[in-house]
Design an enzyme around this catalytic site. Sequence first.
Site, PDB file in Angstrom:
ATOM      1  N   PRO A   5       1.072  -0.898  -0.110  1.00 42.51           N
ATOM      2  CA  PRO A   5      -0.045  -0.140   0.000  1.00 42.51           C
ATOM      3  C   PRO A   5       1.313   1.060  -0.106  1.00 42.51           C
ATOM      4  CG  PRO A   5       0.049  -1.478   2.007  1.00 42.51           C
ATOM      5  CD  PRO A   5       0.486  -2.176   1.052  1.00 42.51           C
ATOM      6  N   TYR A  53      -0.009   5.144  13.520  1.00 43.78           N
ATOM      7  CA  TYR A  53      -2.090   6.343  12.811  1.00 43.78           C
ATOM      8  C   TYR A  53      -3.143   5.272  13.989  1.00 43.78           C
ATOM      9  CZ  TYR A  53       0.334   7.258   8.489  1.00 43.78           C
ATOM     10  OH  TYR A  53       0.916   8.523   8.009  1.00 43.78           O
TER      11      TYR A  53
HETATM   12  C1  LIG Z   1       5.001   6.770  -0.781  1.00 43.94           C
HETATM   13  C2  LIG Z   1       5.195   5.553   0.417  1.00 43.94           C
HETATM   14  C3  LIG Z   1       3.002   5.954   0.631  1.00 43.94           C
HETATM   15  C4  LIG Z   1       2.858   4.575   1.810  1.00 43.94           C
HETATM   16  N1  LIG Z   1       1.972   4.889   1.800  1.00 43.94           N
HETATM   17  C5  LIG Z   1       1.845   3.816   2.389  1.00 43.94           C
HETATM   18  C6  LIG Z   1       0.424   3.439   3.487  1.00 43.94           C
HETATM   19  O1  LIG Z   1      -1.089   4.008   2.931  1.00 43.94           O
HETATM   20  N2  LIG Z   1      -0.113   2.095   3.917  1.00 43.94           N
HETATM   21  C7  LIG Z   1       0.902   1.656   4.828  1.00 43.94           C
HETATM   22  O2  LIG Z   1       0.407   0.872   4.934  1.00 43.94           O
HETATM   23  N3  LIG Z   1       2.128   1.991   3.876  1.00 43.94           N
HETATM   24  C8  LIG Z   1       2.530   2.774   2.992  1.00 43.94           C
HETATM   25  N4  LIG Z   1       3.605   2.902   3.037  1.00 43.94           N
HETATM   26  C9  LIG Z   1       4.895   2.215   3.637  1.00 43.94           C
HETATM   27  C10 LIG Z   1       5.029   0.726   1.924  1.00 43.94           C
HETATM   28  O3  LIG Z   1       3.254  -0.010   2.023  1.00 43.94           O
HETATM   29  C11 LIG Z   1       6.755   0.109   2.664  1.00 43.94           C
HETATM   30  O4  LIG Z   1       5.975  -0.632   3.827  1.00 43.94           O
HETATM   31  C12 LIG Z   1       7.267   0.670   2.960  1.00 43.94           C
HETATM   32  O5  LIG Z   1       7.960   1.671   1.541  1.00 43.94           O
HETATM   33  C13 LIG Z   1       8.596  -0.141   2.815  1.00 43.94           C
HETATM   34  O6  LIG Z   1       8.778  -0.867   1.265  1.00 43.94           O
HETATM   35  P1  LIG Z   1       9.880  -1.268   0.039  1.00 43.94           P
HETATM   36  O7  LIG Z   1      11.187  -0.961   1.386  1.00 43.94           O
HETATM   37  O8  LIG Z   1       9.594  -1.732  -0.849  1.00 43.94           O
HETATM   38  O9  LIG Z   1       9.434   0.229  -0.130  1.00 43.94           O
HETATM   39  C14 LIG Z   1       4.126   4.103   1.937  1.00 43.94           C
HETATM   40  C15 LIG Z   1       5.784   3.875   1.511  1.00 43.94           C
HETATM   41  C16 LIG Z   1       5.965   4.434   0.809  1.00 43.94           C
HETATM   42  C17 LIG Z   1       7.318   5.103   0.001  1.00 43.94           C
END
Ligand SMILES: Cc1cc2nc3c(=O)[nH]c(=O)nc-3n(C[C@H](O)[C@H](O)[C@H](O)COP(=O)(O)O)c2cc1C
Length: 652
Positions: free
Chosen positions: A305, A465
């Site tokens: 997400p 949150y």
């Molecule tokens: C731009 C952005 C928006 C995010 N929004 C959410 C969100 O709405 N809900 C959530 O649970 N995590 C959110 N995250 C966290 C990501 O889901 C994920 O857990 C985090 O980026 C780590 O994974 P990655 O290393 O593959 O990016 C967000 C991350 C990014 C970069």
Amino acid sequence: LDDLVAAGAVDLVIAADGINSTVRQRFAGAYQPDVDVRRCRYVWLGTPRTFDAFTFAFEETPAGWFQAHAYQFAPDFSTFIVETPWETWERAGLDRLTAAESVDFCQGLFAGILRGAPLRSNASHLRGSAQWLRFPRVVCASWIHWLEAGRRRAPVVLLGDAAHTAHFSIGSGTKLAMEDAIALDRHLAAGTDLAAALDAYHRERSVEVLKLQNAARNSTEWFEHVDRYARLSPEQFAYSLLTRSQRISHENLRVRDRRYVESLERWFARRAGLAVADDAAPPPTIFTPWRVRGLTVPNRIVVSPMAQYTAATDGTPTDWHFVHLGARATGGAGLVMTEMTCVAPDARITPWCTGLWTEAHRDAWARIVRFVHEHSDARIGLQLGHAGGKGATKKMWEGVDEPLPSGGWPLIAASEQQYLPGISQVARAMTEDDMDRVVDEFVRATRLGIEAGFDWLELHCAHGYLLSGFLSPLTNRRQDGYGGPVAARARFPLRVFAAMRAEWPAHLPMSVRISAHDWAEGGNTADEAIEIARLFRAAGADMIDVSAGQVVHDEKPVFGRMWMTPFADRIRQEAGIATIAVGAITDADQANGIIASGRADLVAIGRPHLVNPAWTLWEAARWGYAGAKWPDQYLAGKAQLDRLIARERAAG
Ligand SMILES: Cc1cc2nc3c(=O)[nH]c(=O)nc-3n(C[C@H](O)[C@H](O)[C@H](O)COP(=O)(O)O)c2cc1C
Ligand SMILES: Cc1cc2nc3c(=O)[nH]c(=O)nc-3n(C[C@H](O)[C@H](O)[C@H](O)COP(=O)(O)OP(=O)(O)OC[C@H]3O[C@@H](n4cnc5c(N)ncnc54)[C@H](O)[C@@H]3O)c2cc1C
């Protein structure tokens, strides 16, 4: 040493006096050693039984698990190290046995693998339990100390175990010590200034040592928690053991033993319900389906997400979301998750967050869901959340967590809270009436989500949150039944979950995203996360989506590749619930290893999906897997990509 230096008898002292180095202790102020005495006790024994390969053996006793590390070192003799957590060691009564009795105990316990051969101690000078040691992990900030004596000075430089240790389960301590010696010799022979040569030695070697110590730490922890992995099937247990240090990846292992990796993949695919003939190439583990309740996710990759801050200011998802989510669904992921979609206007993080509280929202989401279902095999999940005390902020790229300059709304939280001290808006503590209202809002959003046709529902209880704020003792200081021990802190999030679960169709799955670690003194750690996961499992959750942090502003996270996967692993093994791993997982090799070893059941990819909507298809092509389903419209692109990759591979 002082006399030698004062007399000018030495230019350089090399302190290679081993794991308990007296020199290191004497000049601890200069070397700054950090010694971490590990959990297991071990005894170093020998046996005339010869082993044709490095052998690990595991035996369960009423007191707990014991393991043996055995390898031949002479034509007629093998090393046989027996190891167990100290708690197990005490429960088994080994602290009260004589040295000979505990050797007998080990001999009896491992009689099967020893085939009747005896065990012998090489420490007959040690009495009773003294032969059972605990391994100290040694790290030194500096390896060089300039000793001043009389009117002279000379450097005393650490080498080998005196400078650093790596747990014996990765068998590299001698190698490191010898490489130290080779490097020191090379730098000294270069003929530069002595101080510069020693600095260069330390710089070069400390990098190599750190890499090995990281791998050794993973390996040590694996052996400290054999009970955690013992519930895996033998196939997965063996794979988990082989990849425990995370130094050997899935593809690495394939280079070493292709037949073994393919047999594991074949076993895994069959267990996932695929018919794979004995002579057919099995799919990589991430390309096996995941079944949960009545839903089949076609592969193990999830689009994590990610808030886009591009909704209309009334909360309606826009064409951006239609294109963004649609592209990622056609890009091959098995499950596409929406961003945190807010259950009410005052539940939003920013005015540009998506919502689901009106029929207009529902219809906009239904259009996206329809596209995903019509044009891809992907399933689409809805993440519902409430921003709580972290609401009414700017867009991420205009100032993460910073309050809106104007147009904000009153905030609620578990306890009164100001997320950024002196900066954020102050949120007030929720009343029982607020709780009733918020439960109703989550239920309304759930109903609208069902009508929109979503396949999966995730409750967002992470990242500080509203619901996450209840779970953490750092943000929940309530004195009523919703604060206090973990079970009480989880009460309101569980109430929300139960109300949603009652509404959400029984044949469809629900996951819960949690922060498995607060990265802050006094906050939740993995131990609490396991308890929280157990509570959600009991309430009917199918999976825990395991994130971490963002609960308090002054957190101190420890980043690294796949950095949150150990939490997904622990929760999966110890709380007995399926997990989604996330965090700095950037290629299919890592994802395959996570799934194959049973550290998680699905792998969520976040930021890489912002760069490449077709991450899954791209990775399939890169690793030579032909079975991924490409949209017909894109097959010409696939053919070209396959040719390019084949050409690159041929060119080496
Ligand atoms: C731009 C952005 C928006 C995010 N929004 C959410 C969100 O709405 N809900 C959530 O649970 N995590 C959110 N995250 C966290 C990501 O889901 C994920 O857990 C985090 O980026 C780590 O994974 P990655 O290393 O593959 O990016 C967000 C991350 C990014 C970069
Ligand atoms: C159970 C176990 C199994 C292991 N298995 C492996 C393996 O399979 N593969 C591997 O690579 N590594 C293994 N290791 C690690 C390996 O033994 C060490 O990393 C390696 O021996 C370190 O070499 P060193 O020269 O730094 O220290 P050491 O080998 O400890 O040598 C230090 C020497 O200094 C001497 N000494 C100490 N103080 C003084 C003093 N004041 N004056 C004079 N001499 C002194 C000691 O007697 C000793 O001989 C294992 C370790 C353990 C505990």
